[in-house]
Design a protein around this motif. Sequence first.
Motif, short mmCIF file in Angstrom:
data_model
loop_
_atom_site.label_atom_id
_atom_site.label_comp_id
_atom_site.label_asym_id
_atom_site.label_seq_id
_atom_site.Cartn_x
_atom_site.Cartn_y
_atom_site.Cartn_z
N THR A 99 2.56 7.57 9.44
CA THR A 99 3.26 6.31 9.60
C THR A 99 4.76 6.54 9.49
O THR A 99 5.22 7.29 8.63
CB THR A 99 2.80 5.33 8.51
N GLU A 139 -0.60 -4.93 8.27
CA GLU A 139 -1.95 -5.28 8.72
C GLU A 139 -2.41 -6.51 7.93
O GLU A 139 -2.09 -6.65 6.74
CB GLU A 139 -2.93 -4.12 8.46
N ILE A 165 -6.86 1.38 5.60
CA ILE A 165 -6.57 0.08 6.20
C ILE A 165 -7.29 -0.06 7.54
O ILE A 165 -7.82 -1.12 7.87
CB ILE A 165 -5.04 -0.08 6.35
N PHE A 217 6.95 1.67 8.04
CA PHE A 217 5.79 0.97 7.49
C PHE A 217 5.07 0.25 8.62
O PHE A 217 5.60 0.10 9.72
CB PHE A 217 6.21 -0.02 6.40
N LYS A 276 -3.78 6.38 3.45
CA LYS A 276 -3.49 4.94 3.37
C LYS A 276 -3.86 4.24 4.68
O LYS A 276 -4.58 3.25 4.69
CB LYS A 276 -2.00 4.72 3.08
N SER A 277 -3.36 4.77 5.76
CA SER A 277 -3.61 4.14 7.06
C SER A 277 -5.08 4.20 7.42
O SER A 277 -5.61 3.28 8.04
CB SER A 277 -2.77 4.83 8.14
N ASP A 279 1.60 -1.35 4.79
CA ASP A 279 1.22 0.07 4.72
C ASP A 279 2.49 0.90 4.83
O ASP A 279 3.03 1.09 5.92
CB ASP A 279 0.24 0.36 5.87
N LEU A 299 0.87 -1.19 0.00
CA LEU A 299 0.00 0.00 0.00
C LEU A 299 0.90 1.23 0.00
O LEU A 299 1.61 1.49 0.98
CB LEU A 299 -0.90 -0.02 1.24
N VAL A 303 -1.24 -6.58 4.22
CA VAL A 303 -0.99 -5.26 3.60
C VAL A 303 0.22 -4.60 4.26
O VAL A 303 0.25 -4.47 5.49
CB VAL A 303 -2.23 -4.36 3.73
N SER A 333 5.03 4.17 4.62
CA SER A 333 4.96 5.61 4.91
C SER A 333 5.11 6.39 3.60
O SER A 333 5.88 6.00 2.73
CB SER A 333 6.07 6.00 5.86
#
Lengths: 184, 763
Positions: free
Chosen positions: A50, A56, A34, A53, A30-31, A70, A22, A68, A72
């Motif tokens: 973030t 999740e 999620i 990273f 993004k966060s 996620d 992501l 995923v 930064s």
Amino acid sequence: MGIWSAFLTSLGIIKRKVNILLVGLDNAGKSTIINGLKLNAAAPTEIVPTVGFSVETFSTQHRLTFTVFDMSGQGKYRDLWEYYFPDVEAIVFVIDASDKARACVARDELETMLENKVLRMRKIPILFFANKMDIDGGMTPSECSGALGLEEIKDRNWTICATNGLTGQGVSNGFDWLAEELKS
Amino acid sequence: MRNSESSNRAFQNLRSNRVLGAISSLLRKAPTVSSTSSSSFNRDSQSTIRDSTSTLTEDSSDPVRHIPAESKELDSGADSATNLSQSLSSDTLDAAGFDAEALSARVNPFYVPPNKRASRVLRPSTLNAPDAKHATSSKQIPEDEPAPVPAEKLEEETVHDVWMKALEIESTGILNPFQACTALVNVDGVGNTNLVVADLAGIGKLSNATSQNLNNPTNMFTSIKVFQGHRLLNEHIVPAPPVALVHFYPDSDVTPRIPVTALGSGPDVFMYHANTPFQRFTLPFIKPHPQEEDAWKDLSVAVGAALSQAAECSGTGFVDDEVLQFAWNRIVELRESGAPITRRSLQFISGCPDMQSRRAMVNNEALTPLLIQPDISCMTVLNRNSFTKDAQAMLVVGTEQGILYLVSPPQYSVVEQRTLLSPIAHLGVIGLYEKEFTICCACRDGSIQIISSTKSKSMKRILFDVLLEGVIGLRDHFIVASMKKQVFAYTTEAHLMYSFSVPSPITAIEKVETNSTFCGYAVAMMDGQVHLYDGRDLVSKISANGSVCSIRFGDFGRDSSCLVMITSTGELDVRILRRNARLLPLKPAVPDPAVVKGAGEFQRCAVKIRRFISRLLIGSAQEMYQKFQLDLMHLRLVAERATLNNTKRRLNPVCEASNLKLSAEVKGFGPTYRIYVRLLNAGTDTLENVYVLLAADSRAYSIDTAGFEVAVLFSEQCVQRSSLMHARQNMNEGVSDMVQVFVFEHGVRNRVLIANKIPVPLN
């Protein structure tokens, strides 16, 4: 994945694990996206940027379990993205549709990503989220597509979805498409 | 049910991919087909991209399905291109037993017949196009006949590649943008940097303007505007016209880190914190000239005495004319000597024509103490003990009175001040306050003064023949921009490192520091060009739509490395430097013979080596010759002056030539005298070009013929001349002076042969 696991997966007894990257610029949401997908978890009141990273895991109805990464989106961490390209099976790129000024930065990052050697070899699908559609005056998905030059991506499958990370609207559509792509 | 549907779709996709793979393999067999079709694809602006995507996305909430590359070439090419490719590919496909159109329609649910298509596919090369305008300007060039690309255009393309055009707003409401009143400030401390502009006469929101501001025409609508991206976030009406705008962190440990925006205006610094007016600091008063102060002190004493007399009903209550005239004369004398005087004194000596008005003015104002309020002309920020962005900093304030102040927050006390020779116009700073710092002040007389914080506290002054446009401090040297289209680089030791000319007059100069490796500067010019330099190498060129008045580099919004330009028409243009961009010189550097070799390496050495190099720099041929000539001229001038003074003062006669005899006398009883001069060549050689000069105090006497020439003076020849001399009328009787007679030879060296003094008889 062993033969037994593959057999069980094909029977639908166990779910197949899929790694997803992501990415997107900082403050794209993004966060938030999620966090909206995580089941049985209390939504955090405040989301901080973030660092590095975060990972999740969540499962979908498509006999898939998404892991995923996620990443930064801050400028200093964007160099980390390419280290995950060999291990992921799909990429989700989140765009802040309300920020027209940074569309060129997103385009630049996308171009850099697509020019990566590993990614050129691996024709993995890319899912684009035109996030923050609830904000007035933002770009439509077609405008996002034009601003990022998505029409030029001809060597892999991609799609763009209008999403609202706060409510989760449109996110499931995108992941449905991704699940279909990954199954095929 | 849903699973079965999705599996069917997946199967169809798989099948379509296989079929398309087969088609593409067939197409690959005919290379002319693919090359022709791709060459015919038209490049167009981004608007066409949007058009093409809008045809694909009917409903924005639904995901847009993308067609893989091979099928894309078939179904969405340009009309002509597709027709051509179809006509060619149909033969191939017919041969293979396929109907291309029918097949495309069958395998692709988004297939649109060619006659119904409006959009065009862009060539991959447009992906790299930096902006829409650039893509529009590019023309369609057939591949088989490649047109020669002009070198300038090629250069422009490579140059533009480094920058991305983020924002371009034609009207921002900024009427008078200028460099000193623009800053990129993280106003709220949340990581979203704003553009802050102190507009001299911006048409602000009238609702914010108070009635007091509206009544005063000088400060009406003068405001600070805070922009977030392209929109105006906030606006404050400021009480006086601004001259400088900076931001800094007054504390070292207070979190969250919210900077203070400081606005210099008159003698005050207005500080804004988190978008609200926060504090005000006024510079201390300057003491006037002692003579002027004494004059006004006397006047105040006199006024006090006169008023007390008036209270006792024995006087008029006004100062005596004699006292008034004496003070007036003293102030006029001070003014004529060139010393700066206060506004009150100026009004006293020039604004009051008659005694009555002077008396009234003195009675009104003499009792208030005489003090000068400094006027801020420029400001900058000096970090206290760290180079980090949010480190505690202090204000460096330059004034029109030529005094430089170092103001330390949070108490805002003046910790250091220096007096310069001229009003300060621009400031550049290098270093840290607690370690070592150097301040470069560009003054209004066209000079720079470099002030060092080292033990000697030395001040070096370099005088230019032109006014200066700006100064910035880079890591180890200063960049000075002049109004004569020239850029100079000086070390902290005031050595010239390099200089070069730019094509157009400079409007602004700004430091550009992207990361630890690049530290350069941007020069904005009148013709709308902005050049980015690394040292003296041009690394990038940017064209704006108008003359760029203000240019700032730094964080803007959430992005770092943004170049924010404001043109004279108030247009805002924001460019973002690509994250992985490498700023390399556009052209290989040509060594300039006028520039000292190795000067670039100067500051990297240790102090001792630096001193040694500085000696060496002086030792380079051209510099050494110039310095020698300068010193020689200076020495000659000093010697000549000393000789002249000596000759004038001494009473003894001078006789350098033994073969020449001079007899001179003054006859008469006054006020008219006659001077007789008699020259005799007693030697054997002939003398040529001999001059005789008669000099007397011009306040006492006037001489009719102050000098005469003897072209040739043969051996044993005697020449006699005479001249009338008149005593001045104002000369008192019984006073006499001397007449000096000089005989000198005009030639290679103008040497005095004989000099003597003759007493003049009493008048």
